[in-house]
Every structure is written in structure tokens, then in C-alpha cells.
Design a protein around this motif. Structure first.
Motif, mmCIF file in Angstrom:
data_model
loop_
_atom_site.group_PDB
_atom_site.id
_atom_site.type_symbol
_atom_site.label_atom_id
_atom_site.label_comp_id
_atom_site.label_asym_id
_atom_site.label_seq_id
_atom_site.Cartn_x
_atom_site.Cartn_y
_atom_site.Cartn_z
ATOM 1 N N UNK A 89 -10.584 6.782 7.626
ATOM 2 C CA UNK A 89 -11.976 6.933 7.189
ATOM 3 C C UNK A 89 -12.058 7.773 5.916
ATOM 4 N N UNK A 90 -11.273 8.852 5.868
ATOM 5 C CA UNK A 90 -11.305 9.732 4.699
ATOM 6 C C UNK A 90 -10.840 9.011 3.444
ATOM 7 N N UNK A 91 -9.779 8.203 3.564
ATOM 8 C CA UNK A 91 -9.262 7.486 2.404
ATOM 9 C C UNK A 91 -10.222 6.388 1.977
ATOM 10 N N UNK A 92 -10.812 5.695 2.953
ATOM 11 C CA UNK A 92 -11.734 4.606 2.625
ATOM 12 C C UNK A 92 -12.962 5.136 1.883
ATOM 13 N N UNK A 93 -13.410 6.348 2.229
ATOM 14 C CA UNK A 93 -14.571 6.920 1.543
ATOM 15 C C UNK A 93 -14.257 7.184 0.072
ATOM 16 N N UNK A 94 -13.032 7.611 -0.222
ATOM 17 C CA UNK A 94 -12.669 7.914 -1.605
ATOM 18 C C UNK A 94 -12.219 6.672 -2.364
ATOM 19 N N UNK A 95 -11.803 5.636 -1.633
ATOM 20 C CA UNK A 95 -11.329 4.407 -2.276
ATOM 21 C C UNK A 95 -11.705 3.222 -1.391
ATOM 22 N N UNK A 96 -12.875 2.584 -1.634
ATOM 23 C CA UNK A 96 -13.332 1.472 -0.785
ATOM 24 C C UNK A 96 -12.345 0.321 -0.689
ATOM 25 N N UNK A 97 -11.484 0.141 -1.691
ATOM 26 C CA UNK A 97 -10.513 -0.956 -1.637
ATOM 27 C C UNK A 97 -9.459 -0.737 -0.554
ATOM 28 N N UNK A 98 -9.387 0.514 -0.049
ATOM 29 C CA UNK A 98 -8.406 0.839 0.995
ATOM 30 C C UNK A 98 -8.589 -0.041 2.231
ATOM 31 N N UNK A 99 -9.845 -0.388 2.553
ATOM 32 C CA UNK A 99 -10.130 -1.168 3.767
ATOM 33 C C UNK A 99 -9.428 -2.508 3.728
ATOM 34 N N UNK A 100 -9.282 -3.093 2.543
ATOM 35 C CA UNK A 100 -8.661 -4.418 2.448
ATOM 36 C C UNK A 100 -7.146 -4.340 2.326
ATOM 37 N N UNK A 101 -6.652 -3.206 1.890
ATOM 38 C CA UNK A 101 -5.211 -3.110 1.619
ATOM 39 C C UNK A 101 -4.461 -2.230 2.602
ATOM 40 N N UNK A 102 -5.141 -1.729 3.631
ATOM 41 C CA UNK A 102 -4.522 -0.724 4.495
ATOM 42 C C UNK A 102 -3.974 -1.281 5.791
ATOM 43 N N UNK A 103 -3.874 -2.611 5.923
ATOM 44 C CA UNK A 103 -3.298 -3.156 7.146
ATOM 45 C C UNK A 103 -1.883 -2.640 7.298
ATOM 46 N N UNK A 104 -1.573 -2.160 8.472
ATOM 47 C CA UNK A 104 -0.278 -1.554 8.697
ATOM 48 C C UNK A 104 0.756 -2.620 9.026
ATOM 49 N N UNK A 105 1.948 -2.469 8.472
ATOM 50 C CA UNK A 105 3.026 -3.407 8.736
ATOM 51 C C UNK A 105 3.857 -2.913 9.907
ATOM 52 N N UNK A 106 3.945 -3.738 10.936
ATOM 53 C CA UNK A 106 4.739 -3.387 12.100
ATOM 54 C C UNK A 106 6.203 -3.724 11.832
ATOM 55 N N UNK A 107 7.130 -3.117 12.558
ATOM 56 C CA UNK A 107 8.538 -3.428 12.364
ATOM 57 C C UNK A 107 8.767 -4.932 12.472
ATOM 58 N N UNK A 108 9.457 -5.504 11.467
ATOM 59 C CA UNK A 108 9.760 -6.932 11.491
ATOM 60 C C UNK A 108 8.736 -7.792 10.795
ATOM 61 N N UNK A 109 7.534 -7.252 10.534
ATOM 62 C CA UNK A 109 6.514 -8.038 9.853
ATOM 63 C C UNK A 109 6.826 -8.100 8.370
ATOM 64 N N UNK A 110 6.656 -9.287 7.763
ATOM 65 C CA UNK A 110 6.961 -9.453 6.348
ATOM 66 C C UNK A 110 5.726 -9.741 5.521
ATOM 67 N N UNK A 111 4.553 -9.809 6.160
ATOM 68 C CA UNK A 111 3.323 -10.081 5.435
ATOM 69 C C UNK A 111 2.146 -9.499 6.194
ATOM 70 N N UNK A 112 0.999 -9.437 5.529
ATOM 71 C CA UNK A 112 -0.206 -8.954 6.191
ATOM 72 C C UNK A 112 -0.657 -9.907 7.280
#
Length: 259
Positions: free
Chosen positions: A65-88
């Protein structure tokens, strides 16, 4: 931060102890509101003072929430990559929701204001902390090549065998770590500091119990870590007094009839 706690049984010899890499476990008699039932991980302790962070006091604020408030683009780029995942797209699969929520919450490291800190276990991101002596010449190191989808080019780092955690305040590092679902971490705001001689005075007064820090206690079990470490310290004291005494494991209940 100098305070007199009025303990009847001071820790003998504690004033000479270097607490770097240790937990300070608040004595049950310590009534200070900042540190009541707290566990402080001491990152550095020298003749000039000490610096550490409380690890078991969590706020209701979230890093995302804190990062998204300072940078709204964070919401679209902040998907977390799980081990083994190679894409969003692969990262869209549901993860352990409770684990994600816990690691997203910001902890309160102490009464002194400071930057947002990530305390984590990914070697090479930031600086090793809790390492006694010279961190440039640690005992026992190995080179590790990390290959993880969250790090496009991978990374090569030195693993400090005796560092219980790493620490960084770099904003890019914070974002990378938030995407590392496989890494244990805590976001912390504020810290605990002592001037020259202050921690030594508090140790002499019996305000703190001291025990070596290890990663599992730093990153797991916020709710019961104080009780666990108080029991650990109590066992150590009893073992010093009665080496032949058989004591239950930390996970077992203590028999009050034992004497």
C-alpha cells in the motif's frame, strides 16, 4: 534511551558482553512501553553504542500500500514471482494468501525514526548484519550463483555463513525482495538505538536477557517468539546452575513441580 529498571538480580558480567548478532529479550519485569515483551535483534554493538530492530511488533500498515501510494504504476508491476514461475501469467496462480499477508505487513523496529528497512535472508542484497568482528573477513564463506526469475540476469553473491540476516534500505532492493516469494523477510520502520554505555547499563540492571540470534526466530513466529526465547534463556540459566538437570524442549511445557 537510558533507563533504570530497578532489577534486584543484575546480569553479572553482562556489561562486558558484545551483543552483536544476539537477541535482547525484554525481561518480564521491564515495563517500558516501547519494549514490553519485545525481542530486539542487535545488528551492531560497539564501544560507541548499539543499533538493532524489534522483530515481534507488527503494525497494520502494508508495504504494498505504501509503495502504491507513492507510485501508482506499482499496482500493475508488483505481481510476485513464485519459485519456478517465468512470467506474470504463471504468477497469477493463487499463492499462500496468509504467508503473503504476513510478509507484506510492516513491523515496528523501535522508537527512533528511520528509513524503511528490509530484513531478509537473500545473500548479496544489502549488507550482512549481526556479524561480530570484521564483516569483510567472516569465518566460513562460499560463493553462490543465484538464478531466479525475479532477477533477470541472476546474481552472484558471497554467502556469509555466520550472518543470521541481511539488511537493506535501497528502494530497488525492497521491490525485488517483495517479489521473492521464496525468501523470508520483514519490512521494518524505525529502529532501536543506544548511545555509548547505555546498553551496558541496561544489561547490568537486568532489563534484558541475551541469547544468540538465528534466522528461524528472526523471520518466523511473531506471536510467540518472546515466550519461546524467555524459556530458552531460562533453560540456559538453569543449565549453568545444574548441568545434570534434564529440561524439556522449547516446544514442550515446563513442569512447575521441577525443583
Amino acid at each position: 534511551m537510558k533507563r533504570g529498571y530497578g532489577m534486584d538480580q543484575p546480569n553479572k558480567g553482562a556489561e562486558a558482553q558484545n551483543c552483536t548478532g544476539c537477541f535482547l529479550v525484554a525481561s518480564p519485569y521491564l515495563a517500558d512501553g516501547h519494549f514490553f515483551r519485545s525481542v530486539v535483534f542487535i545488528v551492531r554493538h560497539t564501544d560507541e553504542g548499539a543499533f538493532g530492530v524489534v522483530i515481534n511488533r507488527v503494525s497494520d500498515q502494508r508495504f504494498s500500500d505504501a509503495v502504491e501510494m507513492s507510485d501508482p504504476s506499482w499496482a500493475k508491476s508488483s505481481k510476485k514471482l513464485k519459485p519456478g514461475a517465468t512470467s506474470n501469467a504463471e504468477a497469477d496462480a493463487p499463492a499462500d494468501a496468509s504467508a503473503s499477508i504476513d510478509r507484506d505487513l510492516i513491523h515496528l523496529g523501535g522508537p527512533v525514526e528511520g528509513p524503511l528497512i528490509a530484513l531478509h535472508e537473500v545473500a548479496g542484497i544489502g549488507e550482512p548484519c549481526g556479524v561480530p568482528g570484521n564483516p569483510d573477513q567472516p569465518h566460513g564463506t562460499e560463493t553462490i550463483l543465484n538464478d531466479h526469475p525475479a532477477e533477470a540476469f541472476g546474481s552472484m553473491s558471497i554467502q556469509y555463513a555466520n550472518a543470521p540476516a541481511w539488511m537493506t534500505t535501497d528502494e530497488d532492493h525492497l521491490r525485488i525482495l517483495f517479489r521473492r516469494e521464496d525468501a523470508r523477510l520483514k519490512f521494518i520502520v524505525g529502529y532501536s538505538g543506544w548511545g555509548k554505555g547505555q546498553l551496558e547499563d541496561e544489561l547490568k540492571a537486568g532489563g534484558w536477557l541475551v541469547t544468540p540470534a538465528e534466522s528461524d526466530s528472526i523471520f518466523d513466529g511473531d506471536g510467540d517468539i518472546w515466550e519461546k526465547l524467555v524459556k530458552r534463556c531460562g533453560h540456559a540459566i538453569l543449565k549453568d546452575l545444574r548441568p545434570d538437570l534434564s529440561l524439556p524442549a522449547e516446544s514442550e511445557a515446563f513442569d512447575p513441580g521441577l525443583n
